[in-house]
Design an enzyme around this catalytic site. Structure first.
Site, PDB file in Angstrom:
ATOM      1  N   ASP A   1      52.679 -29.318  -6.368  1.00 50.87           N
ATOM      2  CA  ASP A   1      51.717 -29.375  -7.475  1.00 50.87           C
ATOM      3  C   ASP A   1      50.266 -29.216  -7.011  1.00 50.87           C
ATOM      4  O   ASP A   1      49.584 -28.295  -7.428  1.00 50.87           O
ATOM      5  CB  ASP A   1      51.865 -30.661  -8.297  1.00 50.87           C
ATOM      6  CG  ASP A   1      51.107 -30.564  -9.611  1.00 50.87           C
ATOM      7  OD1 ASP A   1      51.294 -29.559 -10.314  1.00 50.87           O
ATOM      8  OD2 ASP A   1      50.322 -31.473  -9.911  1.00 50.87           O
TER       9      ASP A   1
ATOM     10  N   LYS B   1      58.024 -22.796  -9.341  1.00 49.05           N
ATOM     11  CA  LYS B   1      57.558 -23.097  -7.972  1.00 49.05           C
ATOM     12  C   LYS B   1      58.306 -24.292  -7.388  1.00 49.05           C
ATOM     13  O   LYS B   1      58.799 -24.246  -6.253  1.00 49.05           O
ATOM     14  CB  LYS B   1      56.042 -23.370  -7.972  1.00 49.05           C
ATOM     15  CG  LYS B   1      55.192 -22.217  -8.446  1.00 49.05           C
ATOM     16  CD  LYS B   1      53.715 -22.513  -8.315  1.00 49.05           C
ATOM     17  CE  LYS B   1      53.254 -23.662  -9.194  1.00 49.05           C
ATOM     18  NZ  LYS B   1      53.379 -23.369 -10.639  1.00 49.05           N
TER      19      LYS B   1
ATOM     20  N   HIS C   1      46.416 -25.318  -7.108  1.00 47.81           N
ATOM     21  CA  HIS C   1      47.696 -25.609  -7.771  1.00 47.81           C
ATOM     22  C   HIS C   1      48.784 -24.773  -7.109  1.00 47.81           C
ATOM     23  O   HIS C   1      48.695 -23.538  -7.058  1.00 47.81           O
ATOM     24  CB  HIS C   1      47.591 -25.267  -9.254  1.00 47.81           C
ATOM     25  CG  HIS C   1      48.852 -25.518 -10.020  1.00 47.81           C
ATOM     26  ND1 HIS C   1      49.400 -26.772 -10.164  1.00 47.81           N
ATOM     27  CD2 HIS C   1      49.681 -24.676 -10.672  1.00 47.81           C
ATOM     28  CE1 HIS C   1      50.506 -26.686 -10.883  1.00 47.81           C
ATOM     29  NE2 HIS C   1      50.695 -25.418 -11.205  1.00 47.81           N
TER      30      HIS C   1
ATOM     31  N   ARG D   1      57.030  -1.605  -3.066  1.00 52.11           N
ATOM     32  CA  ARG D   1      58.437  -1.592  -2.652  1.00 52.11           C
ATOM     33  C   ARG D   1      58.593  -1.290  -1.164  1.00 52.11           C
ATOM     34  O   ARG D   1      59.711  -1.349  -0.644  1.00 52.11           O
ATOM     35  CB  ARG D   1      59.209  -0.571  -3.487  1.00 52.11           C
ATOM     36  CG  ARG D   1      59.180  -0.918  -4.969  1.00 52.11           C
ATOM     37  CD  ARG D   1      59.924   0.101  -5.807  1.00 52.11           C
ATOM     38  NE  ARG D   1      61.357   0.102  -5.515  1.00 52.11           N
ATOM     39  CZ  ARG D   1      62.244   0.799  -6.228  1.00 52.11           C
ATOM     40  NH1 ARG D   1      61.848   1.537  -7.243  1.00 52.11           N
ATOM     41  NH2 ARG D   1      63.524   0.778  -5.896  1.00 52.11           N
TER      42      ARG D   1
END
Length: 312
Positions: free
Chosen positions: A178, A160, A139, A244
Site C-alpha cells: 500500500d 497489486k 502508493h 512486445r
C-alpha cells in the site's frame, strides 16, 4: 529537514555515554557527514562544520595528550564551545579530565566506542546516509523477487496486493504493501521500506488485513530493499500499442533517480505473479550482460544477411 535523535545513534552503534549527567533527549543529527577535528585541535577553525558528529581517533587523541595544559584549556574551550551535537572517541580512548569538564560545561555529550576509527566512520556514515536520505511515499507494493526489488504500482483495486500475495506464496519476500517509503541513498540507489504502522501487513479487498509475517513466517518478509524495477499495472486497452520486444528500456523517476519501468496490461486470466517473476529474472539477466531482445534482433539480422547472400 530529516533528523535522527542522538539516543537512536547511541543505541544503534552501541556507544557508551561518558556524560550521563547531560540531557541528550533533544539532541538531533541532521546530516550524514561526520568530522574528524584534527585541524580544529591544531587551531584552524575556518570552514569548521560544527553541526556534524565529531569523531576523535588515535591520532587526534595523541595530539591532545601532548599539548601543554594551558594550550589544552585554550583549544578545548574554542573547539567545544561551538554547537557540537556530540563527540565520539574511538578505540575505547577516554578524554582527559580537562576535556570532560569543558564538555560538561558546554553541555556537549562525550561518547565512546570500542571500534576502530575507520570501521566506526564507515558504519555510521552508511547508516546515517540511509536514515537521513531524502524520502517520499508512493502508493504501491514492494517485493523482493529473486533478489531484485520489484515495485508494483497501479490504480487502486487493480490487483497489486493479490500479485504480492501470490509472489509470497511462491517463496518471495514482502517489503511493504500500500505505502512505500522511498529513500534516495545515492545517485544510483533507491531504498524502499514500510511505514512502521503497516509493516508486514497486506490489505485484501473482501478479506481485510492479513499479517504476512504471522501467516507465512519470518522468511516471507524483509524490512528494506533496493528498488531495481518498477512494474506498472494498467487495464488492458485494445487501442493501445504495447511493447512486445523490449529493445528499448522505459524508465520512471523517483527523487531524480531513473528506474527501469514495465507497463503491464491486465486482463482476466493473466498470472501476475509469473509475469513479475519473469520481469525480475529478465532484468537480472540484463544486468549480467544478456539481453534476449537484442539476441533475437541479432539472429534476425544474421538470417536476413544469409538470405541476401544466397540470393546474390
Amino acid at each position: 529537514m530529516s533528523s535522527i535523535k542522538l539516543e537512536s545513534i547511541i543505541e544503534k552503534m552501541k556507544l557508551e555515554n561518558l556524560t550521563p549527567e547531560l540531557d541528550i533527549s533533544k539532541i538531533k543529527i541532521t546530516q550524514p557527514d561526520i568530522n574528524r577535528p584534527a585541524l580544529q585541535l591544531a587551531g584552524y577553525f575556518e570552514h569548521f562544520e560544527a553541526t556534524r558528529l565529531q569523531v576523535v581517533g588515535f591520532v587526534e587523541y595523541s595530539y591532545m595528550e601532548g599539548l601543554p595544559e594551558e594550550r589544552q584549556r585554550e583549544i578545548y574551550t574554542k573547539f567545544i564551545s561551538n554547537e557540537i551535537p556530540a563527540i565520539v572517541f574511538c578505540r575505547e580512548l577516554k578524554p582527559d579530565r580537562l576535556f570532560m569538564e569543558t564538555a560538561v560545561a558546554n553541555k556537549v555529550p562525550i561518547l565512546m566506542t570500542k571500534k576502530s576509527t575507520s570501521a566506526f566512520m564507515a558504519e555510521i556514515i552508511r547508516w546515517l546516509n540511509v536514515k537521513l536520505a531524502p524520502c517520499i511515499s508512493v502508493h504501491g507494493v514492494l517485493v523482493d523477487v529473486y533478489g531484485e526489488g520489484v515495485l508494483i504500482t497501479g490504480e487502486s483495486g487493480i490487483g497489486k496486493s493479490e500479485a504480492a500475495l501470490e509472489l509470497i506464496k511462491r517463496g518471495h519476500r514482502l517489503v511493504t504493501d500500500d505505502a512505500v517509503e522511498i529513500r534516495k541513498v545515492s545517485d544510483d540507489t533507491l531504498v524502499g521500506s514500510a511505514p512502521d504502522i503497516t509493516k508486514h501487513f497486506i490489505e485484501l479487498r473482501g478479506i481485510g488485513i492479513v499479517d504476512v509475517k504471522t501467516l507465512f513466517g519470518v522468511s516471507s518478509v524483509k524490512d528494506t530493499q533496493n528498488i531495481d524495477l518498477v512494474i506498472r499495472l494498467e487495464d488492458w486497452d485494445k487501442e493501445k500499442e504495447y511493447d512486445r520486444l523490449g529493445l528499448e528500456e522505459e524508465y520512471t523517476e523517483y527523487l531524480g533517480n531513473k528506474v527501469v519501468c514495465h507497463n503491464i496490461p491486465i486482463r482476466p486470466g493473466r498470472n501476475l505473479a509469473i509475469i513479475c517473476e519473469s520481469a525480475a529474472i529478465n532484468h537480472r539477466q540484463k544486468k549480467m550482460g544478456y539481453n534476449a531482445a537484442q539476441e533475437l534482433y541479432r539472429r534476425v539480422q544474421e538470417s536476413l544477411a544469409r538470405k541476401r547472400d544466397e540470393d546474390d
